[in-house]
Design a protein around this motif. Sequence first.
Motif, PDB file in Angstrom:
ATOM      1  N   VAL A   9       6.661  41.197  -9.424  1.00  7.58           N
ATOM      2  CA  VAL A   9       7.079  40.779 -10.760  1.00  7.58           C
ATOM      3  C   VAL A   9       5.824  40.437 -11.543  1.00  7.58           C
ATOM      4  O   VAL A   9       5.029  39.612 -11.117  1.00  7.58           O
ATOM      5  CB  VAL A   9       8.027  39.556 -10.703  1.00  7.58           C
ATOM      6  CG1 VAL A   9       8.423  39.122 -12.105  1.00  7.58           C
ATOM      7  CG2 VAL A   9       9.252  39.861  -9.854  1.00  7.58           C
ATOM      8  N   ASP A  11       4.324  39.095 -15.147  1.00  5.16           N
ATOM      9  CA  ASP A  11       4.687  38.406 -16.380  1.00  5.16           C
ATOM     10  C   ASP A  11       3.423  38.006 -17.127  1.00  5.16           C
ATOM     11  O   ASP A  11       2.319  38.394 -16.742  1.00  5.16           O
ATOM     12  CB  ASP A  11       5.603  37.209 -16.102  1.00  5.16           C
ATOM     13  CG  ASP A  11       4.965  36.134 -15.233  1.00  5.16           C
ATOM     14  OD1 ASP A  11       3.721  36.102 -15.113  1.00  5.16           O
ATOM     15  OD2 ASP A  11       5.697  35.308 -14.685  1.00  5.16           O
ATOM     16  N   ARG A  15       5.721  30.708 -17.089  1.00  7.45           N
ATOM     17  CA  ARG A  15       7.000  30.810 -16.384  1.00  7.45           C
ATOM     18  C   ARG A  15       7.884  29.624 -16.681  1.00  7.45           C
ATOM     19  O   ARG A  15       7.521  28.493 -16.408  1.00  7.45           O
ATOM     20  CB  ARG A  15       6.744  30.920 -14.891  1.00  7.45           C
ATOM     21  CG  ARG A  15       5.972  32.170 -14.574  1.00  7.45           C
ATOM     22  CD  ARG A  15       5.656  32.313 -13.104  1.00  7.45           C
ATOM     23  NE  ARG A  15       4.759  33.446 -12.970  1.00  7.45           N
ATOM     24  CZ  ARG A  15       3.468  33.341 -12.689  1.00  7.45           C
ATOM     25  NH1 ARG A  15       2.932  32.167 -12.496  1.00  7.45           N
ATOM     26  NH2 ARG A  15       2.715  34.418 -12.614  1.00  7.45           N
ATOM     27  N   SER A  22      12.606  35.026  -9.066  1.00  9.51           N
ATOM     28  CA  SER A  22      12.460  34.971  -7.615  1.00  9.51           C
ATOM     29  C   SER A  22      13.738  34.522  -6.908  1.00  9.51           C
ATOM     30  O   SER A  22      14.108  35.096  -5.885  1.00  9.51           O
ATOM     31  CB  SER A  22      11.298  34.064  -7.226  1.00  9.51           C
ATOM     32  OG  SER A  22      11.469  32.776  -7.762  1.00  9.51           O
ATOM     33  N   SER A  32       9.869  38.282  -3.487  1.00 11.19           N
ATOM     34  CA  SER A  32       9.160  38.627  -4.720  1.00 11.19           C
ATOM     35  C   SER A  32       7.785  37.997  -4.727  1.00 11.19           C
ATOM     36  O   SER A  32       7.572  36.932  -4.164  1.00 11.19           O
ATOM     37  CB  SER A  32       9.951  38.196  -5.947  1.00 11.19           C
ATOM     38  OG  SER A  32      10.076  36.802  -5.996  1.00 11.19           O
ATOM     39  N   THR A  34       5.121  37.111  -7.708  1.00 10.17           N
ATOM     40  CA  THR A  34       4.969  37.059  -9.156  1.00 10.17           C
ATOM     41  C   THR A  34       3.502  36.863  -9.488  1.00 10.17           C
ATOM     42  O   THR A  34       2.830  36.021  -8.903  1.00 10.17           O
ATOM     43  CB  THR A  34       5.801  35.908  -9.751  1.00 10.17           C
ATOM     44  OG1 THR A  34       7.172  36.094  -9.369  1.00 10.17           O
ATOM     45  CG2 THR A  34       5.711  35.883 -11.263  1.00 10.17           C
ATOM     46  N   THR A  35       3.033  37.674 -10.418  1.00 10.26           N
ATOM     47  CA  THR A  35       1.634  37.620 -10.805  1.00 10.26           C
ATOM     48  C   THR A  35       1.495  37.729 -12.316  1.00 10.26           C
ATOM     49  O   THR A  35       2.328  38.373 -12.962  1.00 10.26           O
ATOM     50  CB  THR A  35       0.839  38.752 -10.118  1.00 10.26           C
ATOM     51  OG1 THR A  35      -0.550  38.606 -10.405  1.00 10.26           O
ATOM     52  CG2 THR A  35       1.291  40.115 -10.583  1.00 10.26           C
ATOM     53  N   GLN A  56       8.124  41.695 -16.559  1.00  8.76           N
ATOM     54  CA  GLN A  56       8.970  40.729 -17.257  1.00  8.76           C
ATOM     55  C   GLN A  56       8.290  40.321 -18.559  1.00  8.76           C
ATOM     56  O   GLN A  56       7.523  39.370 -18.623  1.00  8.76           O
ATOM     57  CB  GLN A  56       9.242  39.526 -16.358  1.00  8.76           C
ATOM     58  CG  GLN A  56      10.367  38.666 -16.834  1.00  8.76           C
ATOM     59  CD  GLN A  56      10.778  37.658 -15.776  1.00  8.76           C
ATOM     60  OE1 GLN A  56      10.051  37.364 -14.848  1.00  8.76           O
ATOM     61  NE2 GLN A  56      11.962  37.122 -15.935  1.00  8.76           N
TER      62      GLN A  56
END
Length: 114
Positions: A9, A11, A15, A22, A32, A34-35, A56
């Motif tokens: 993911v 973005d 957040r 997630s 997931s 997320t980065t 995202q």
Amino acid sequence: MNGMQKVLVVDNGERAPDSALSAELAGLGYASVTTPFEAADDVLALIPSPAAVVLQMPRHANWSERKRFLELATRLRKTLAASHTPVIITGGEGGTATLLQNELNTRAVAAAEF
């Protein structure tokens, strides 16, 4: 967690708890990672075969931020075409995991028919 398919993911680094993907993905059986946008290529190099990449985009992104996400999507789609890894752009709304599940199920059915 190693047995779960992983979804990357990406973005903008901001957040909000109400837009956390997630938990939604975990409920569907996906791990997931997320980065933030700037680290996407580095993190992708560490994940051997992600089930998908979800970009995202922030709900209220301006034109320049939207353009960055669209350009990344185009580049990743070319890079990941051989592995048939879907690259999905979302606007930060809910339901992304369901969209992803539908995409992966469609691909699994199509692959089984060959």
